[in-house]
Design a protein around this motif. Structure first.
Motif, PDB file in Angstrom:
ATOM      1  N   SER A   1      -8.028  -4.926   6.844  1.00 28.77           N
ATOM      2  CA  SER A   1      -7.458  -4.744   8.176  1.00 28.77           C
ATOM      3  C   SER A   1      -7.271  -6.097   8.864  1.00 28.77           C
TER       4      SER A   1
ATOM      5  N   GLN B   1      -5.874   1.903   3.668  1.00 28.97           N
ATOM      6  CA  GLN B   1      -6.542   0.602   3.602  1.00 28.97           C
ATOM      7  C   GLN B   1      -7.812   0.694   2.775  1.00 28.97           C
ATOM      8  N   ALA B   2      -8.562   1.768   2.935  1.00 24.35           N
ATOM      9  CA  ALA B   2      -9.815   1.921   2.190  1.00 24.35           C
ATOM     10  C   ALA B   2      -9.553   1.958   0.683  1.00 24.35           C
TER      11      ALA B   2
ATOM     12  N   ARG C   1       0.830  -1.214   0.000  1.00 23.61           N
ATOM     13  CA  ARG C   1       0.000   0.000   0.000  1.00 23.61           C
ATOM     14  C   ARG C   1       0.857   1.255   0.000  1.00 23.61           C
TER      15      ARG C   1
ATOM     16  N   SER D   1      -8.239  -1.551  -0.489  1.00 20.74           N
ATOM     17  CA  SER D   1      -9.328  -2.539  -0.458  1.00 20.74           C
ATOM     18  C   SER D   1     -10.288  -2.341  -1.626  1.00 20.74           C
TER      19      SER D   1
ATOM     20  N   GLN E   1     -12.882  -2.580   3.592  1.00 21.04           N
ATOM     21  CA  GLN E   1     -11.679  -2.130   4.293  1.00 21.04           C
ATOM     22  C   GLN E   1     -11.451  -2.946   5.565  1.00 21.04           C
TER      23      GLN E   1
END
Length: 84
Positions: A32, A17-18, A10, A21, A28
């Motif tokens: 995680s 993360q959003a 990432r 994902s 998301q």
């Protein structure tokens, strides 16, 4: 593919993360869970990661460097520094 690689993958593209994902096509919260080891990195999720890698794109050389960093323990060191 190791779960420890995900935050580094990432960071190669400066993604949250959003955002990552979204490229994976999963919620998301699930990403995680994968990053923290709460759920196992199954073949299903590995395919989703490769899909995201192709969409971004992230080169095989970048993935090799990330793998080397994980082998050297970089991701666990970074987590410990964040906790301080």
């Amino acid at each position: 593919m190791k779960p420890e690689m995900l935050p580094l993958i990432r960071s190669c593209r400066g993604l949250s993360q959003a955002e990552f994902s979204f490229y994976m096509g999963i919620p998301q919260a699930r990403l995680s869970d994968l990053e923290t080891g709460r759920i196992e990195l199954s073949r299903h999720y590995e395919k989703k990661i490769w899909l995201a890698i192709q969409r971004l794109p992230i080169s095989s050389m970048e993935l090799q460097h990330i793998s080397e960093l994980v082998m050297l323990g970089y991701s666990s060191k970074a987590k410990k520094q964040k906790q301080k």
